[in-house]
Design an enzyme around this catalytic site. Structure first.
Site, PDB file in Angstrom:
ATOM      1  N   ARG A 186      20.818   6.014  -0.786  1.00 49.65           N
ATOM      2  CA  ARG A 186      21.740   6.825  -1.592  1.00 49.65           C
ATOM      3  C   ARG A 186      21.662   8.292  -1.194  1.00 49.65           C
ATOM      4  NH1 ARG A 186      18.543  10.965  -4.043  1.00 49.65           N
ATOM      5  NH2 ARG A 186      17.169  10.147  -5.638  1.00 49.65           N
ATOM      6  N   GLU A 198      22.835  11.919 -13.094  1.00 54.49           N
ATOM      7  CA  GLU A 198      22.076  13.169 -12.924  1.00 54.49           C
ATOM      8  C   GLU A 198      22.884  14.155 -12.079  1.00 54.49           C
ATOM      9  OE1 GLU A 198      17.981  12.719 -11.859  1.00 54.49           O
ATOM     10  OE2 GLU A 198      18.011  14.475 -10.553  1.00 54.49           O
ATOM     11  N   ARG A 255      26.722  10.316  -6.852  1.00 58.11           N
ATOM     12  CA  ARG A 255      25.717   9.630  -6.041  1.00 58.11           C
ATOM     13  C   ARG A 255      26.464   8.558  -5.265  1.00 58.11           C
ATOM     14  NH1 ARG A 255      20.081   9.727  -8.061  1.00 58.11           N
ATOM     15  NH2 ARG A 255      19.741  11.953  -8.326  1.00 58.11           N
ATOM     16  N   CYS A 277      18.488  18.495  -9.293  1.00 56.05           N
ATOM     17  CA  CYS A 277      17.017  18.536  -9.249  1.00 56.05           C
ATOM     18  C   CYS A 277      16.547  18.998  -7.868  1.00 56.05           C
ATOM     19  CB  CYS A 277      16.456  17.152  -9.546  1.00 56.05           C
ATOM     20  SG  CYS A 277      14.653  17.083  -9.557  1.00 56.05           S
ATOM     21  N   THR A 307      14.086  18.223  -6.223  1.00 56.57           N
ATOM     22  CA  THR A 307      13.479  17.155  -5.412  1.00 56.57           C
ATOM     23  C   THR A 307      14.507  16.466  -4.526  1.00 56.57           C
ATOM     24  OG1 THR A 307      13.860  15.446  -7.092  1.00 56.57           O
ATOM     25  CG2 THR A 307      11.782  16.629  -7.204  1.00 56.57           C
ATOM     26  N   ARG A 358      17.724   9.130  -0.332  1.00 55.82           N
ATOM     27  CA  ARG A 358      16.595   8.266  -0.690  1.00 55.82           C
ATOM     28  C   ARG A 358      16.907   6.864  -0.172  1.00 55.82           C
ATOM     29  NH1 ARG A 358      13.453   5.157  -4.531  1.00 55.82           N
ATOM     30  NH2 ARG A 358      15.225   4.505  -5.795  1.00 55.82           N
ATOM     31  N   ARG A 402       7.841   3.252  -6.393  1.00 53.95           N
ATOM     32  CA  ARG A 402       8.349   3.239  -7.769  1.00 53.95           C
ATOM     33  C   ARG A 402       8.336   1.798  -8.254  1.00 53.95           C
ATOM     34  NH1 ARG A 402      13.865   7.108  -7.897  1.00 53.95           N
ATOM     35  NH2 ARG A 402      12.834   8.985  -7.138  1.00 53.95           N
ATOM     36  N   GLU A 449      13.012   4.885 -11.362  1.00 51.49           N
ATOM     37  CA  GLU A 449      11.962   5.890 -11.506  1.00 51.49           C
ATOM     38  C   GLU A 449      11.225   5.707 -12.837  1.00 51.49           C
ATOM     39  OE1 GLU A 449      13.707   9.714 -11.484  1.00 51.49           O
ATOM     40  OE2 GLU A 449      11.971  10.644 -10.533  1.00 51.49           O
TER      41      GLU A 449
HETATM   42  P1  ADP Z   1      17.763   6.891  -7.513  1.00 50.47           P
HETATM   43  O1  ADP Z   1      17.010   8.135  -7.813  1.00 50.47           O
HETATM   44  O2  ADP Z   1      17.768   6.630  -6.054  1.00 50.47           O
HETATM   45  O3  ADP Z   1      19.106   6.762  -8.110  1.00 50.47           O
HETATM   46  P2  ADP Z   1      16.328   5.158  -9.414  1.00 50.47           P
HETATM   47  O4  ADP Z   1      14.850   5.027  -9.230  1.00 50.47           O
HETATM   48  O5  ADP Z   1      16.832   5.896 -10.579  1.00 50.47           O
HETATM   49  O6  ADP Z   1      16.873   5.701  -8.046  1.00 50.47           O
HETATM   50  O7  ADP Z   1      16.948   3.699  -9.387  1.00 50.47           O
HETATM   51  C1  ADP Z   1      18.309   3.472  -9.629  1.00 50.47           C
HETATM   52  C2  ADP Z   1      18.599   1.980  -9.579  1.00 50.47           C
HETATM   53  O8  ADP Z   1      18.591   1.530  -8.241  1.00 50.47           O
HETATM   54  C3  ADP Z   1      17.577   1.119 -10.328  1.00 50.47           C
HETATM   55  O9  ADP Z   1      18.253   0.092 -10.992  1.00 50.47           O
HETATM   56  C4  ADP Z   1      16.756   0.537  -9.206  1.00 50.47           C
HETATM   57  O10 ADP Z   1      16.194  -0.704  -9.545  1.00 50.47           O
HETATM   58  C5  ADP Z   1      17.803   0.372  -8.130  1.00 50.47           C
HETATM   59  N1  ADP Z   1      17.235   0.294  -6.780  1.00 50.47           N
HETATM   60  C6  ADP Z   1      16.577   1.248  -6.104  1.00 50.47           C
HETATM   61  N2  ADP Z   1      16.216   0.820  -4.880  1.00 50.47           N
HETATM   62  C7  ADP Z   1      16.666  -0.452  -4.770  1.00 50.47           C
HETATM   63  C8  ADP Z   1      16.616  -1.439  -3.748  1.00 50.47           C
HETATM   64  N3  ADP Z   1      16.043  -1.201  -2.570  1.00 50.47           N
HETATM   65  N4  ADP Z   1      17.188  -2.642  -4.016  1.00 50.47           N
HETATM   66  C9  ADP Z   1      17.781  -2.891  -5.201  1.00 50.47           C
HETATM   67  N5  ADP Z   1      17.876  -2.002  -6.190  1.00 50.47           N
HETATM   68  C10 ADP Z   1      17.317  -0.792  -5.995  1.00 50.47           C
HETATM   69  N1  ARG Z   2      12.021  16.182 -14.002  1.00 48.86           N
HETATM   70  C1  ARG Z   2      11.254  15.026 -13.744  1.00 48.86           C
HETATM   71  C2  ARG Z   2       9.829  15.446 -13.482  1.00 48.86           C
HETATM   72  O1  ARG Z   2       9.591  16.604 -13.366  1.00 48.86           O
HETATM   73  C3  ARG Z   2      11.797  14.179 -12.603  1.00 48.86           C
HETATM   74  C4  ARG Z   2      11.841  14.807 -11.250  1.00 48.86           C
HETATM   75  C5  ARG Z   2      12.356  13.967 -10.124  1.00 48.86           C
HETATM   76  N2  ARG Z   2      13.272  12.941 -10.514  1.00 48.86           N
HETATM   77  C6  ARG Z   2      14.581  13.056 -10.670  1.00 48.86           C
HETATM   78  N3  ARG Z   2      15.256  12.018 -11.093  1.00 48.86           N
HETATM   79  N4  ARG Z   2      15.218  14.169 -10.379  1.00 48.86           N
HETATM   80  O2  ARG Z   2       8.925  14.644 -13.418  1.00 48.86           O
END
Ligand code: ADP
Ligand code: ARG
Length: 375
Positions: free
Chosen positions: A144, A243, A247, A289, A291, A298, A327, A332
């Site tokens: 993404r 966020e 995306r 953010c 990060t 990612r 994760r 997250e």
């Molecule tokens: P991001 O910050 O990349 O949006 P999140 O950790 O918030 O990621 O995850 C968003 C969604 O994407 C969650 O439902 C997570 O399970 C899904 N996800 C992340 N990586 C994968 C993957 N490799 N395969 C399937 N689903 C994924």
């Molecule tokens: N603000 C949160 C922290 O400080 C998340 C930081 C990274 N994650 C994000 N989805 N932007 O722990």
């Protein structure tokens, strides 16, 4: 806990009607500072928002009305944050740079805030050899990027009207996609709770249960102007006003990293002809953010490593050595289930898109080897 957070959120967004009120928000700065300066926290916010930095920035404001309070609210209200800082709007990265630069350098492990030009890699070989030919380890792959519309603030400063405007612009651009990427937009305002839950369970859809993001203003006006676009087989998706303003996501079952990446690059190239994204030479693509700045990329796999899962210390060390972030599988701040982890590149700034992909690819190769060698 989760229910309470959602009900707090509902009353908060009802009373706010999603409108930003800079004056009111300015006035909570002394209170936020008190919480932060007197509280204990391991966050990057606590580390880098010294009294000197606070004094220098406390009366500054961006052209769109963003304040220091907008940047530190989440971390001051959540002392358990790892980072704790969000930018008020794209310009905030310069207006509040005495705070944001050290946070960025610390997170991305760079000595300077600088970023190379966007580079998706050699056109003729964007692909990567299969990572897991037998399909024993990798359940699914996802890449993404985040994007922000130029000229619009980030969530704490945005109004409902601005969010709607951004939603409309994005849908118009997405509707021009053709071939494999062609799809449809599903608004969170009209989706049934069952449809929403199914999309969440299948890892396609975002949620509103992250207190840190909520306190940063990320859910203001929820669910207005939020939704998801996807193609028929749900391999290309776009989140609107989660966020980030945008995306773009490419994902599929199995470990064909090259196919997933190529699809994403093709979508970005088509969409950047229709939309203008916030970008700075120093930071790359600008996101809410710090990060996520730079490449904003990612690349993750859901990977089954039952042997390494028995000794998370070893797994964490391989991840750290390879600049990877583990994760849980529901996103997250969630836990691994049944020895399956979401593992992705950690760094996004100071390297190209292609290099970020390579970091993930090479690191996952090592993890597969370590799982094979583990007793
Ligand atoms: P991001 O910050 O990349 O949006 P999140 O950790 O918030 O990621 O995850 C968003 C969604 O994407 C969650 O439902 C997570 O399970 C899904 N996800 C992340 N990586 C994968 C993957 N490799 N395969 C399937 N689903 C994924
Ligand atoms: N603000 C949160 C922290 O400080 C998340 C930081 C990274 N994650 C994000 N989805 N932007 O722990």
């Amino acid at each position: 806990m989760y229910k309470k957070y959602c009900s707090d959120l509902a009353s908060q967004s009802a009373s706010q009607s999603g409108k930003s009120n800079t004056q009111e928000k300015m006035s909570d700065l002394p209170e936020l500072w008190k919480k932060l300066s007197e509280g204990e926290s391991k966050s990057l916010l606590k580390k880098h928002c010294t009294k000197e930095v606070y004094e220098k920035l406390k009366d500054k404001k961006s052209k769109l009305g963003g304040t220091l309070a907008d940047c530190i609210r989440s971390g001051a209200l959540n002392l358990n944050s790892g980072v704790g800082v969000y930018a008020c709007d794209p310009e905030g990265y310069e207006v509040f740079k005495e705070l944001l630069d050290p946070v960025i350098m610390d997170y991305h492990k760079v000595d300077k805030v600088e970023h190379p030009p966007c580079d998706f890699g050699p056109q003729d070989k964007l692909g990567f050899d299969p990572l897991d030919a037998t399909g024993e380890f990798i359940v699914s792959t996802r890449v993404r990027v985040g994007r922000s519309h130029e000229g619009y603030p980030f969530p704490p400063v945005s109004t409902d009207e601005q969010r709607k405007d951004m939603e409309n612009k994005t849908i118009a651009a997405l509707n021009t996609l053709e071939g494999e990427l062609k799809g449809k937009y599903y608004s969170l305002e009209t989706m049934t709770p069952e449809e929403n839950q199914q999309l969440i369970d299948d890892h396609f859809m975002f949620k509103n249960d992250d207190k840190m993001l909520g306190d940063a203003g990320g859910y203001n006006g929820w669910p207005k102007a939020r939704g998801i676009f996807f193609n028929d087989n749900k391999t290309f998706l776009c989140w609107i006003n989660e966020e980030d303003h945008l995306r773009f996501i490419s994902m599929q079952k199995g470990g064909d990293v090259g196919e997933v990446y190529k699809r994403l690059v093709s979508a970005i190239k088509q969409l950047e002809k229709k939309l203008t994204f916030a970008y700075s030479k120093r930071h790359g693509y600008l996101t809410f953010c710090p990060t996520n700045l730079g490449t904003t990329l990612r690349a993750s796999v859901h990977i089954k490593v039952p042997k390494l899962a028995k000794n998370e210390e070893v797994l964490n060390k391989i991840c750290a050595d390879n600049k990877l972030q583990p994760r849980g599988i529901h996103g997250e701040h969630t836990e691994s289930v049944g020895g399956v982890y979401d593992i992705s590149n950690k760094r996004r700034l100071g390297l190209t898109e292609y290099q970020a992909m390579q970091e993930m690819y090479n690191g996952i190769k090592e993890i597969i080897q370590a799982e094979k060698n583990a007793k």
